[in-house]
Design an enzyme around this catalytic site. Sequence first.
Site, PDB file in Angstrom:
ATOM      1  N   GLN A  70      -2.315   6.883   1.197  1.00 53.61           N
ATOM      2  CA  GLN A  70      -2.129   8.105   2.007  1.00 53.61           C
ATOM      3  C   GLN A  70      -0.963   7.962   2.979  1.00 53.61           C
ATOM      4  O   GLN A  70      -0.079   8.814   3.020  1.00 53.61           O
ATOM      5  CB  GLN A  70      -3.411   8.426   2.789  1.00 53.61           C
ATOM      6  N   GLY A  78       0.831  -1.211   0.000  1.00 55.99           N
ATOM      7  CA  GLY A  78       0.000   0.000   0.000  1.00 55.99           C
ATOM      8  C   GLY A  78       0.858   1.251   0.000  1.00 55.99           C
ATOM      9  O   GLY A  78       0.469   2.291   0.544  1.00 55.99           O
ATOM     10  N   TYR A 121     -15.724  -2.772   7.771  1.00 52.03           N
ATOM     11  CA  TYR A 121     -14.375  -2.301   8.082  1.00 52.03           C
ATOM     12  C   TYR A 121     -13.986  -2.727   9.497  1.00 52.03           C
ATOM     13  O   TYR A 121     -12.913  -3.287   9.731  1.00 52.03           O
ATOM     14  CB  TYR A 121     -14.357  -0.778   7.943  1.00 52.03           C
ATOM     15  N   ILE A 160      -6.317  10.163   9.972  1.00 51.20           N
ATOM     16  CA  ILE A 160      -4.980  10.711   9.713  1.00 51.20           C
ATOM     17  C   ILE A 160      -5.111  11.893   8.763  1.00 51.20           C
ATOM     18  O   ILE A 160      -5.710  11.769   7.684  1.00 51.20           O
ATOM     19  CB  ILE A 160      -4.047   9.643   9.098  1.00 51.20           C
TER      20      ILE A 160
HETATM   21  C1  AKB Z   1     -11.443   5.750   7.946  1.00 48.60           C
HETATM   22  O1  AKB Z   1     -12.068   6.800   8.157  1.00 48.60           O
HETATM   23  O2  AKB Z   1     -11.927   4.746   7.424  1.00 48.60           O
HETATM   24  C2  AKB Z   1     -10.012   5.681   8.417  1.00 48.60           C
HETATM   25  C3  AKB Z   1      -9.929   5.143   9.797  1.00 48.60           C
HETATM   26  C4  AKB Z   1     -10.248   5.996  10.956  1.00 48.60           C
HETATM   27  O3  AKB Z   1      -9.599   4.013   9.978  1.00 48.60           O
HETATM   28  N1  AKB Z   1      -9.416   6.981   8.330  1.00 48.60           N
END
Ligand code: AKB
Length: 316
Positions: A12, A8, A142, A172
Amino acid sequence: MKKILVTGAVGQIGSELTILLRDLYGNDNVVAGGRKTRPSEKLMNSGPFEIVDCTDGNRVAEVVKKHKIDAIYHLAAILSAVAEAKPNVAWDVNINGLYNVLEVAREFDCAVFTPSSIGAFGPTTPPDNTPQDTIQRPNTMYGVTKVAGELLCDYYYKRFKVDTRGLRYPGIISNETLPGGGTTDYAVDIYYEAIRQKKYTCFLKAGTFLDMMYMPDALKSAVDLMEADPSRLIHRNAFNVTSMSFDPEMIAAEIRKHIPEFVMDYDVDPVRQEIASSWPNNMDDSAARQEWGWSPEFDLEKMTVDMLEVLGKKLK
Ligand code: AKB
């Protein structure tokens, strides 16, 4: 001598971490691994680049073998908003990709850094001063992949002695490469739009507090954790780390100190709002402070000065 692979590397965090690692360990000792997005000239010209798709375990093994890699910073991942839109892709990249990397690390004796996220928490997690060890029942794809990833990394350490270490990153904020498809991305977009348009329409509602971190601290935290004395690590996957917590009103007010005409309105995206509302307001990162000396440099005020200065020149 450390030989590092960054997966990756075009993303970013990867695009900046690869350059920092090359500064620290030597250009030739840090291989940038990217899938297809075109790498920047800086990344291409400063050291080796390999096409690496982490869902292809054989390819990961090939690159690790070719370059005699002994540490992998595994940054290839699908972020939260895209994961909700494409849960099957998120599973494949975030889980199968990580599994492949861990298997290769086991075979070739590599240390592995894997970022987890505030997304590893969910609506039943205590939202304020969120402890290091607490309820983790996320209700997003996620989050599911991040919790499973943390457990998988701990398992590879316990069962196979793979030196796995990880951080629960907050949002981030950076000025080099844009994030792709996260829930915290508003806190990056707002700076670009403040400079370009002097206005911003925010997709999260006022009062949505989230942990955040400026890129230099995010990079330092990854390197410091990987360099930490293993005998001090009680936790491994993954440490809460944070630099600041704010809501959209607070970051807008900070920007207004420098651009008084800046205005912000809201057009709330229900999907990203629901994700953000399920995440902590602010985490307790005392375990990281105690076990490996985590201490951030940037708060909202200092970050805003730097972001506006750097982007002001870049977007001129
Ligand atoms: C997202 O918003 O998915 C990421 C995270 C906080 O893991 N920046």
